[in-house]
Scaffold this motif. Sequence first.
Motif, PDB file in Angstrom:
ATOM      1  N   LEU A  43      -1.376  -0.606  -4.417  1.00  0.00           N
ATOM      2  CA  LEU A  43      -1.351  -2.003  -4.027  1.00  0.00           C
ATOM      3  C   LEU A  43      -2.280  -2.841  -4.929  1.00  0.00           C
ATOM      4  CD1 LEU A  43      -0.966  -1.797  -0.150  1.00  0.00           C
ATOM      5  CD2 LEU A  43       0.750  -2.714  -1.705  1.00  0.00           C
ATOM      6  N   PRO A  44      -1.970  -4.139  -5.145  1.00  0.00           N
ATOM      7  CA  PRO A  44      -2.843  -4.966  -5.968  1.00  0.00           C
ATOM      8  C   PRO A  44      -4.039  -5.197  -5.067  1.00  0.00           C
ATOM      9  CG  PRO A  44      -1.077  -6.258  -4.998  1.00  0.00           C
ATOM     10  CD  PRO A  44      -0.873  -4.949  -4.748  1.00  0.00           C
ATOM     11  N   HIS A  45      -5.200  -5.109  -5.813  1.00  0.00           N
ATOM     12  CA  HIS A  45      -6.443  -5.314  -4.983  1.00  0.00           C
ATOM     13  C   HIS A  45      -7.677  -5.994  -6.038  1.00  0.00           C
ATOM     14  CE1 HIS A  45      -7.405  -1.354  -6.278  1.00  0.00           C
ATOM     15  NE2 HIS A  45      -8.638  -1.576  -6.304  1.00  0.00           N
ATOM     16  N   GLU A  46      -8.352  -6.596  -5.343  1.00  0.00           N
ATOM     17  CA  GLU A  46      -9.758  -7.355  -6.035  1.00  0.00           C
ATOM     18  C   GLU A  46     -10.962  -6.461  -6.159  1.00  0.00           C
ATOM     19  OE1 GLU A  46      -8.683 -10.271  -7.633  1.00  0.00           O
ATOM     20  OE2 GLU A  46      -6.705 -10.191  -6.663  1.00  0.00           O
ATOM     21  N   ALA A  47     -11.911  -6.775  -7.145  1.00  0.00           N
ATOM     22  CA  ALA A  47     -13.019  -6.056  -7.038  1.00  0.00           C
ATOM     23  C   ALA A  47     -13.726  -6.239  -5.653  1.00  0.00           C
ATOM     24  CB  ALA A  47     -13.797  -6.589  -8.148  1.00  0.00           C
ATOM     25  N   HIS A  48     -13.596  -6.964  -5.083  1.00  0.00           N
ATOM     26  CA  HIS A  48     -14.264  -7.286  -3.887  1.00  0.00           C
ATOM     27  C   HIS A  48     -13.603  -6.620  -2.392  1.00  0.00           C
ATOM     28  CE1 HIS A  48     -11.580 -10.917  -3.926  1.00  0.00           C
ATOM     29  NE2 HIS A  48     -11.469 -10.600  -2.703  1.00  0.00           N
ATOM     30  N   ASP A  49     -12.357  -6.432  -2.642  1.00  0.00           N
ATOM     31  CA  ASP A  49     -11.623  -5.689  -1.633  1.00  0.00           C
ATOM     32  C   ASP A  49     -12.151  -4.346  -1.155  1.00  0.00           C
ATOM     33  OD1 ASP A  49      -9.626  -7.732  -1.597  1.00  0.00           O
ATOM     34  OD2 ASP A  49      -8.553  -6.584  -2.705  1.00  0.00           O
ATOM     35  N   ILE A  50     -12.183  -4.301   0.162  1.00  0.00           N
ATOM     36  CA  ILE A  50     -12.862  -2.824   0.578  1.00  0.00           C
ATOM     37  C   ILE A  50     -11.820  -2.179   1.199  1.00  0.00           C
ATOM     38  CG2 ILE A  50     -14.533  -1.953   2.436  1.00  0.00           C
ATOM     39  CD1 ILE A  50     -15.714  -4.055   0.773  1.00  0.00           C
ATOM     40  N   ALA A  51     -11.898  -0.664   0.769  1.00  0.00           N
ATOM     41  CA  ALA A  51     -10.797   0.117   1.164  1.00  0.00           C
ATOM     42  C   ALA A  51     -11.146   0.760   2.503  1.00  0.00           C
ATOM     43  CB  ALA A  51     -10.835   1.493   0.102  1.00  0.00           C
ATOM     44  N   LEU A  52     -10.205   1.254   3.172  1.00  0.00           N
ATOM     45  CA  LEU A  52     -10.500   1.686   4.629  1.00  0.00           C
ATOM     46  C   LEU A  52     -10.846   3.179   4.564  1.00  0.00           C
ATOM     47  CD1 LEU A  52      -7.260   0.158   6.580  1.00  0.00           C
ATOM     48  CD2 LEU A  52      -9.421  -0.517   6.186  1.00  0.00           C
ATOM     49  N   ASP A  53     -11.190   3.806   5.635  1.00  0.00           N
ATOM     50  CA  ASP A  53     -11.605   5.144   5.562  1.00  0.00           C
ATOM     51  C   ASP A  53     -10.581   6.217   5.657  1.00  0.00           C
ATOM     52  OD1 ASP A  53     -14.486   4.389   5.245  1.00  0.00           O
ATOM     53  OD2 ASP A  53     -14.552   4.076   7.182  1.00  0.00           O
ATOM     54  N   SER A  54      -9.631   5.687   6.643  1.00  0.00           N
ATOM     55  CA  SER A  54      -8.339   6.615   6.856  1.00  0.00           C
ATOM     56  C   SER A  54      -7.247   5.866   7.261  1.00  0.00           C
ATOM     57  CB  SER A  54      -8.730   7.716   7.639  1.00  0.00           C
ATOM     58  OG  SER A  54      -9.138   7.171   9.188  1.00  0.00           O
ATOM     59  N   PHE A  55      -6.081   6.653   7.101  1.00  0.00           N
ATOM     60  CA  PHE A  55      -4.862   5.912   7.728  1.00  0.00           C
ATOM     61  C   PHE A  55      -4.186   6.816   8.465  1.00  0.00           C
ATOM     62  CE2 PHE A  55      -0.144   5.244   6.933  1.00  0.00           C
ATOM     63  CZ  PHE A  55      -0.015   3.927   7.553  1.00  0.00           C
ATOM     64  N   VAL A  56      -3.824   6.449   9.785  1.00  0.00           N
ATOM     65  CA  VAL A  56      -2.843   7.141  10.595  1.00  0.00           C
ATOM     66  C   VAL A  56      -1.456   6.605  10.787  1.00  0.00           C
ATOM     67  CG1 VAL A  56      -2.731   8.366  12.769  1.00  0.00           C
ATOM     68  CG2 VAL A  56      -5.077   8.005  11.746  1.00  0.00           C
ATOM     69  N   SER A  57      -0.484   7.608  10.808  1.00  0.00           N
ATOM     70  CA  SER A  57       0.882   7.332  10.922  1.00  0.00           C
ATOM     71  C   SER A  57       1.381   8.526  11.696  1.00  0.00           C
ATOM     72  CB  SER A  57       1.508   6.853   9.482  1.00  0.00           C
ATOM     73  OG  SER A  57       1.936   7.947   8.877  1.00  0.00           O
ATOM     74  N   GLU A  58       2.897   8.378  11.796  1.00  0.00           N
ATOM     75  CA  GLU A  58       3.437   9.643  12.218  1.00  0.00           C
ATOM     76  C   GLU A  58       3.422  10.824  11.552  1.00  0.00           C
ATOM     77  OE1 GLU A  58       6.859   7.202  10.190  1.00  0.00           O
ATOM     78  OE2 GLU A  58       4.923   6.946  11.264  1.00  0.00           O
ATOM     79  N   ALA A  59       3.341  10.555  10.355  1.00  0.00           N
ATOM     80  CA  ALA A  59       3.207  11.699   9.058  1.00  0.00           C
ATOM     81  C   ALA A  59       2.267  12.416   9.016  1.00  0.00           C
ATOM     82  CB  ALA A  59       3.703  10.834   7.685  1.00  0.00           C
ATOM     83  N   GLY A  60       0.828  11.938   9.760  1.00  0.00           N
ATOM     84  CA  GLY A  60      -0.441  12.423   9.848  1.00  0.00           C
ATOM     85  C   GLY A  60      -1.556  11.377   9.405  1.00  0.00           C
TER      86      GLY A  60
END
Length: 198
Positions: A172-189
């Motif tokens: 996804l597009p992101h800027e230098a100041h954007d903060i990534a999340l630590d994890s992502f949870v969905s039905e797939a894991g």
Amino acid sequence: MNMQDKAGLRRRLRRARQSLGKSERKRAERAANCLLKHHIRRRARIGIYWPVGSELRLGGFIQTALARGARLYLPYIEPRSLRLWFTPYQTDSRKAERRHSRGSLAIPQFGGRKIRAHRLTVLLVPLVGIDRQGYRLGHGGGYYDVTLAALKGRLKPHTVGAGFACQICARLPHEAHDIALDSFVSEAGRVDFPARPA
């Protein structure tokens, strides 16, 4: 990527989320809620969200968290401010002191002792899309972007994107100041993202 391209990407990802059939959505929500329970600890302060539109519902997670003695908090949006506060969770939207409108959607805002995100143990973050590096595409209001940016240099909660597998993108597009999340949870894991310097 310009704003028009982002708007198109949001539309496409929302359509994918909305196209889930009723039984498929129920199964996916049950599975995702079950996986999210990994983050529940007694007395933990967990930031959740009030789902709007076709966002992942957190009912199973909330019931288990309350039963296990976790303390839940909902985002509180102050007028003319993008940085979120968090107030104690309420089950009944009729007890809201006011509603914050976002387009045709009204998000209940509850009173109570406000805390900032750095006081949370875990923060569940709603999203429209997320990529394989942990960068999220939100609704475009900027509330979570500003809130996450304010955590730089502080002890911060574990940030978990919550959604459906159809919301994952390669990049996804992101800027230098954007903060990534630590994890992502969905039905797939669960997907854990690499730690980045604060």
